[in-house]
Design a protein around this motif. Structure first.
Motif, mmCIF file in Angstrom:
data_model
loop_
_atom_site.group_PDB
_atom_site.id
_atom_site.type_symbol
_atom_site.label_atom_id
_atom_site.label_comp_id
_atom_site.label_asym_id
_atom_site.label_seq_id
_atom_site.Cartn_x
_atom_site.Cartn_y
_atom_site.Cartn_z
ATOM 1 N N PHE A 71 42.441 33.572 52.986
ATOM 2 C CA PHE A 71 41.707 34.541 52.176
ATOM 3 C C PHE A 71 42.475 34.889 50.900
ATOM 4 O O PHE A 71 41.872 35.160 49.864
ATOM 5 N N ALA A 72 43.815 34.875 50.976
ATOM 6 C CA ALA A 72 44.604 35.117 49.768
ATOM 7 C C ALA A 72 44.373 34.007 48.751
ATOM 8 O O ALA A 72 44.211 34.274 47.550
ATOM 9 N N GLY B 106 41.699 32.170 48.577
ATOM 10 C CA GLY B 106 40.352 32.388 48.048
ATOM 11 C C GLY B 106 40.361 33.445 46.956
ATOM 12 O O GLY B 106 39.686 33.306 45.922
ATOM 13 N N GLY B 107 41.136 34.521 47.168
ATOM 14 C CA GLY B 107 41.277 35.545 46.140
ATOM 15 C C GLY B 107 41.944 35.005 44.891
ATOM 16 O O GLY B 107 41.577 35.379 43.766
ATOM 17 N N LEU C 178 32.194 41.546 46.527
ATOM 18 C CA LEU C 178 32.658 41.375 47.903
ATOM 19 C C LEU C 178 32.382 42.620 48.735
ATOM 20 O O LEU C 178 31.987 42.524 49.909
ATOM 21 N N LEU D 92 40.894 41.038 55.975
ATOM 22 C CA LEU D 92 40.990 39.782 55.234
ATOM 23 C C LEU D 92 40.229 39.856 53.919
ATOM 24 O O LEU D 92 40.646 39.251 52.914
ATOM 25 N N LEU D 93 39.112 40.593 53.900
ATOM 26 C CA LEU D 93 38.406 40.802 52.633
ATOM 27 C C LEU D 93 39.293 41.583 51.667
ATOM 28 O O LEU D 93 39.329 41.306 50.463
ATOM 29 N N ALA E 30 41.741 39.221 50.099
ATOM 30 C CA ALA E 30 41.140 38.446 49.004
ATOM 31 C C ALA E 30 41.014 39.297 47.744
ATOM 32 O O ALA E 30 41.306 38.836 46.633
ATOM 33 N N ALA F 245 43.098 38.532 44.286
ATOM 34 C CA ALA F 245 42.327 38.303 43.056
ATOM 35 C C ALA F 245 42.782 39.252 41.948
ATOM 36 O O ALA F 245 42.945 38.850 40.794
ATOM 37 N N ALA G 69 49.597 39.742 50.594
ATOM 38 C CA ALA G 69 48.576 39.260 49.652
ATOM 39 C C ALA G 69 49.049 39.437 48.210
ATOM 40 O O ALA G 69 48.833 38.567 47.361
#
Length: 408
Positions: free
Chosen positions: A18-19, A21-22, A44, A57-58, A61, A65, A323
């Motif tokens: 997820f990181a 993805g971010g 999101l 996890l969201l 991300a 980001a 993250a």
């Protein structure tokens, strides 16, 4: 408060995935002028109920980001809106370095400033947060006086009386615009933004593009060697990190404002290079301090933190700081890997066409996120944003768009 977590291979793999993805989202937002990681974070947050993933996890991300964005947004900022050489005195510090052929160095100064500021912010965040927990009630009770002191300091550090008067005029116009529009909730095709999108892109992005329309664009760039001594670079990054604490805890204070306040602590620093290092450092370190502010005080100070708060992201500090670290490492590598190519590509294009195309993109983003009302606000903000350079004043006074309404 956050809780400690033991080693969990499944969680570790999820955090990394997820990181990354971010990182991809932050790369998109950082390299596209006018787009911000906040927009993706809001999307999101809105989509969270339908995403089959742990809210933690969201949050990973969103944070990654946000961090990557603070590294990469310097790339379009340096490359776009470069004025003609005759306008160098009125240009932004980064643009002056680009005009001097030092754009590659400026990119690396920004990346190093951001990376060092995060490394400094991580150990400083606990004691500063502890102090803020004690002082915060007093600060909020006297917030008007604090913000007035900030405005007065910015005005008094202008280099001429004309700059002081121009800065005051620009501050007043921006404050009136913010007071009239910040609470507007317009209908828009995509509900992933606020009036801050057209306001900030209009005040700070579009005027630079318009001023650069007749410029020669990005000249050939020299080598990437850093001309800033190591000790000076470290001290300036430290000042930027402390400036990030101001941004994280004081509403209305931007990274540029905090850097102007912090830079006198490094009196021998080159002003242009120092500003880039300190501002980049403040912007990135702010993510750490804003996370701690949300954890300790329950006050979300950035769009990413607001999205995390509304999504119900568990404030598990070890995971969230992981993250941040992943985002910082990837952001550093991406600035160095992508920035030079970005400079070279834009330098080979017709700059008037590039500037006009980016201006059209900003209009389009204003419409997508805030509708036709936002487009109108963007155009008015653009006119206001043209004011400071005409008086020889810094653009930082345009942050009156946020400080003014807070004072009122």
């Amino acid at each position: 408060m956050g809780v400690a977590v033991g080693f969990d291979p499944g969680l570790t793999a999820g955090v990394v995935a997820f990181a990354l993805g971010g990182v991809a989202l932050g790369t998109c937002s950082g390299l596209v002028p006018g787009l911000h990681a906040n927009n993706f974070a809001i999307l999101l947050a809105a989509a969270a109920p339908s995403i089959p993933a742990d809210p933690l996890l969201l949050g990973v991300a969103m944070l990654a980001a946000g961090v990557v964005h603070t590294f990469l947004d310097v790339v379009p900022a340096l490359t776009l809106g470069v004025p003609d050489a005759s306008m160098a005195i009125a240009a932004l510090p980064g643009h002056r370095l680009v005009l001097a052929g030092r754009g590659r160095e400026a990119l690396r100064l920004s990346a190093v400033g951001s990376a060092l500021a995060v490394a400094i912010a991580l150990p400083l965040a606990p004691p500063i947060t502890w102090l803020m927990m004690s002082w915060y009630p007093t600060i909020t009770a006297h917030l008007t006086l604090v913000l007035v002191a900030v405005v007065v300091f910015l005005l008094l550090t202008e280099s001429s009386l004309q700059g002081v008067l121009g800065g005051l005029f620009a501050f007043g116009l921006a404050a009136a615009l913010g007071w009239a529009t910040l609470d507007v909730q317009p209908a828009a095709p995509l509900d992933a933004g606020s009036m801050l999108t057209p306001l900030l892109t209009g005040l700070f992005g579009a005027p630079i593009l318009l001023d650069a329309m007749g410029g020669g664009g990005v000249p050939p760039q020299a080598d990437a060697k850093l001309a800033m001594p190591g000790r000076e670079l470290g001290l300036t990054a430290g000042a930027g990190s402390l400036a990030g604490a101001l941004v994280g805890y004081l509403p209305g204070v931007s990274a540029a404002i905090a850097s102007v306040i912090a830079l006198p602590a490094v009196p021998n620093a080159d002003p242009d290079r120092g500003f880039i290092v300190a501002t980049s450092g403040a912007s990135t370190a702010n993510t750490v301090f804003a996370l701690c502010a949300l954890l300790a005080l329950g006050t979300p100070r950035t769009g990413v933190m607001v999205a995390m708060d509304t999504t119900g992201v568990p404030l598990t500090l070890p995971v969230l700081l992981t993250a941040v670290i992943i985002g910082a490492a990837c952001g550093f590598l991406l600035v160095v890997g992508v920035g030079d190519r970005y400079l070279r590509t834009v330098g080979n294009l017709n700059y008037t066409v590039v500037s006009g195309g980016v201006f059209a993109l900003l209009v389009g983003l204003s419409f997508v996120f805030t509708g036709w009302v936002g487009v109108g606000v963007f155009l008015v903000a653009t006119l206001v944003g043209l004011v400071p350079p005409r008086f020889g004043a810094r653009r930082v006074h345009l942050m009156g768009v946020l400080i003014g309404p807070l004072l009122l």
